[in-house]
Design a protein around this motif. Sequence first.
Motif, PDB file in Angstrom:
ATOM      1  N   PRO A  32      -5.252   9.894  -3.848  1.00 16.55           N
ATOM      2  CA  PRO A  32      -5.074   9.478  -5.242  1.00 16.55           C
ATOM      3  C   PRO A  32      -5.684  10.473  -6.233  1.00 16.55           C
ATOM      4  O   PRO A  32      -5.099  10.729  -7.286  1.00 16.55           O
ATOM      5  N   LEU A  33      -6.814  11.053  -5.886  1.00  8.42           N
ATOM      6  CA  LEU A  33      -7.437  12.023  -6.790  1.00  8.42           C
ATOM      7  C   LEU A  33      -6.515  13.204  -7.040  1.00  8.42           C
ATOM      8  O   LEU A  33      -6.363  13.655  -8.176  1.00  8.42           O
ATOM      9  N   GLN A  34      -5.865  13.705  -6.008  1.00  2.00           N
ATOM     10  CA  GLN A  34      -4.955  14.845  -6.179  1.00  2.00           C
ATOM     11  C   GLN A  34      -3.794  14.472  -7.103  1.00  2.00           C
ATOM     12  O   GLN A  34      -3.418  15.242  -7.980  1.00  2.00           O
ATOM     13  N   VAL A  35      -3.238  13.269  -6.927  1.00  2.13           N
ATOM     14  CA  VAL A  35      -2.155  12.805  -7.803  1.00  2.13           C
ATOM     15  C   VAL A  35      -2.652  12.742  -9.247  1.00  2.13           C
ATOM     16  O   VAL A  35      -1.973  13.194 -10.174  1.00  2.13           O
ATOM     17  N   PHE A  36      -3.843  12.200  -9.438  1.00  2.00           N
ATOM     18  CA  PHE A  36      -4.446  12.066 -10.767  1.00  2.00           C
ATOM     19  C   PHE A  36      -4.658  13.436 -11.419  1.00  2.00           C
ATOM     20  O   PHE A  36      -4.300  13.648 -12.583  1.00  2.00           O
ATOM     21  N   LEU A  37      -5.208  14.361 -10.684  1.00  2.00           N
ATOM     22  CA  LEU A  37      -5.451  15.710 -11.213  1.00  2.00           C
ATOM     23  C   LEU A  37      -4.149  16.426 -11.529  1.00  2.00           C
ATOM     24  O   LEU A  37      -4.047  17.143 -12.530  1.00  2.00           O
ATOM     25  N   VAL A  53      -3.990   0.746  -4.076  1.00  2.00           N
ATOM     26  CA  VAL A  53      -2.960   1.217  -3.142  1.00  2.00           C
ATOM     27  C   VAL A  53      -2.404  -0.003  -2.428  1.00  2.00           C
ATOM     28  O   VAL A  53      -3.151  -0.754  -1.793  1.00  2.00           O
ATOM     29  N   ASN A  54      -1.101  -0.200  -2.565  1.00  2.00           N
ATOM     30  CA  ASN A  54      -0.421  -1.340  -1.938  1.00  2.00           C
ATOM     31  C   ASN A  54      -1.121  -2.659  -2.271  1.00  2.00           C
ATOM     32  O   ASN A  54      -1.386  -3.488  -1.401  1.00  2.00           O
ATOM     33  N   ASP A  55      -1.457  -2.825  -3.552  1.00  2.00           N
ATOM     34  CA  ASP A  55      -2.060  -4.051  -4.091  1.00  2.00           C
ATOM     35  C   ASP A  55      -3.494  -4.319  -3.628  1.00  2.00           C
ATOM     36  O   ASP A  55      -3.990  -5.442  -3.756  1.00  2.00           O
ATOM     37  N   ALA A  56      -4.171  -3.311  -3.106  1.00  2.00           N
ATOM     38  CA  ALA A  56      -5.572  -3.458  -2.692  1.00  2.00           C
ATOM     39  C   ALA A  56      -6.385  -2.317  -3.284  1.00  2.00           C
ATOM     40  O   ALA A  56      -5.914  -1.173  -3.368  1.00  2.00           O
ATOM     41  N   GLN A  57      -7.624  -2.619  -3.702  1.00  2.00           N
ATOM     42  CA  GLN A  57      -8.471  -1.574  -4.272  1.00  2.00           C
ATOM     43  C   GLN A  57      -8.748  -0.500  -3.223  1.00  2.00           C
ATOM     44  O   GLN A  57      -8.967  -0.793  -2.053  1.00  2.00           O
ATOM     45  N   LEU A  60     -10.675   7.076  -4.515  1.00  2.00           N
ATOM     46  CA  LEU A  60      -9.972   8.291  -4.933  1.00  2.00           C
ATOM     47  C   LEU A  60      -9.706   9.271  -3.788  1.00  2.00           C
ATOM     48  O   LEU A  60      -8.742  10.026  -3.839  1.00  2.00           O
ATOM     49  N   HIS A  61     -10.547   9.252  -2.771  1.00  2.00           N
ATOM     50  CA  HIS A  61     -10.404  10.225  -1.686  1.00  2.00           C
ATOM     51  C   HIS A  61      -9.715   9.651  -0.452  1.00  2.00           C
ATOM     52  O   HIS A  61      -9.582  10.349   0.555  1.00  2.00           O
ATOM     53  N   ASP A  62      -9.254   8.391  -0.525  1.00  2.00           N
ATOM     54  CA  ASP A  62      -8.534   7.793   0.607  1.00  2.00           C
ATOM     55  C   ASP A  62      -7.190   8.501   0.786  1.00  2.00           C
ATOM     56  O   ASP A  62      -6.469   8.718  -0.193  1.00  2.00           O
ATOM     57  N   PRO A  63      -6.824   8.859   2.018  1.00  2.00           N
ATOM     58  CA  PRO A  63      -5.529   9.489   2.234  1.00  2.00           C
ATOM     59  C   PRO A  63      -4.396   8.490   2.009  1.00  2.00           C
ATOM     60  O   PRO A  63      -4.522   7.307   2.333  1.00  2.00           O
ATOM     61  N   LEU A  64      -3.313   8.971   1.428  1.00  2.00           N
ATOM     62  CA  LEU A  64      -2.138   8.150   1.184  1.00  2.00           C
ATOM     63  C   LEU A  64      -1.128   8.322   2.308  1.00  2.00           C
ATOM     64  O   LEU A  64      -1.042   9.392   2.911  1.00  2.00           O
ATOM     65  N   ASP A  65      -0.357   7.264   2.556  1.00  2.00           N
ATOM     66  CA  ASP A  65       0.712   7.309   3.543  1.00  2.00           C
ATOM     67  C   ASP A  65       2.048   7.346   2.824  1.00  2.00           C
ATOM     68  O   ASP A  65       2.182   6.834   1.710  1.00  2.00           O
ATOM     69  N   ARG A  69       2.380   2.522  -2.521  1.00  2.00           N
ATOM     70  CA  ARG A  69       2.459   2.252  -3.956  1.00  2.00           C
ATOM     71  C   ARG A  69       1.060   2.456  -4.517  1.00  2.00           C
ATOM     72  O   ARG A  69       0.122   1.782  -4.110  1.00  2.00           O
ATOM     73  N   LEU A  70       0.936   3.368  -5.448  1.00  2.00           N
ATOM     74  CA  LEU A  70      -0.347   3.766  -6.026  1.00  2.00           C
ATOM     75  C   LEU A  70      -0.379   3.345  -7.486  1.00  2.00           C
ATOM     76  O   LEU A  70       0.606   3.513  -8.209  1.00  2.00           O
ATOM     77  N   GLU A  71      -1.497   2.799  -7.913  1.00  2.00           N
ATOM     78  CA  GLU A  71      -1.651   2.396  -9.303  1.00  2.00           C
ATOM     79  C   GLU A  71      -3.008   2.850  -9.821  1.00  2.00           C
ATOM     80  O   GLU A  71      -4.013   2.728  -9.126  1.00  2.00           O
TER      81      GLU A  71
END
Length: 79
Positions: A32-37, A53-57, A60-65, A69-71
């Motif tokens: 998420p941090l990379q997307v944000f930056l 991510v997918n309706d759960a907190q 920022l450094h968690d890897p995405l699959d 869905r990211l918010e």
Amino acid sequence: MSIQVKWFPTLIKRTRSKQPVTEVAWQPGLTPLQVFLDEGFSEVDAEAVMVIVNDAQAKLHDPLDDGDRLEFMVSIQGG
């Protein structure tokens, strides 16, 4: 292979895309941090957002699959 990203209304005007919902290409190790930056924000800005991510907190450094869905929400505090 992509990630759907939803932006909190007060963040939309500061994103490069200026869109409430965007898609980014997924790649191994994407966080998420990379997307944000990549949308033009700084790491200091990131301190004021909450990641969902997918309706759960999430963090920022968690890897995405692929297909996540990211918010990004603004962390609002008051008293």
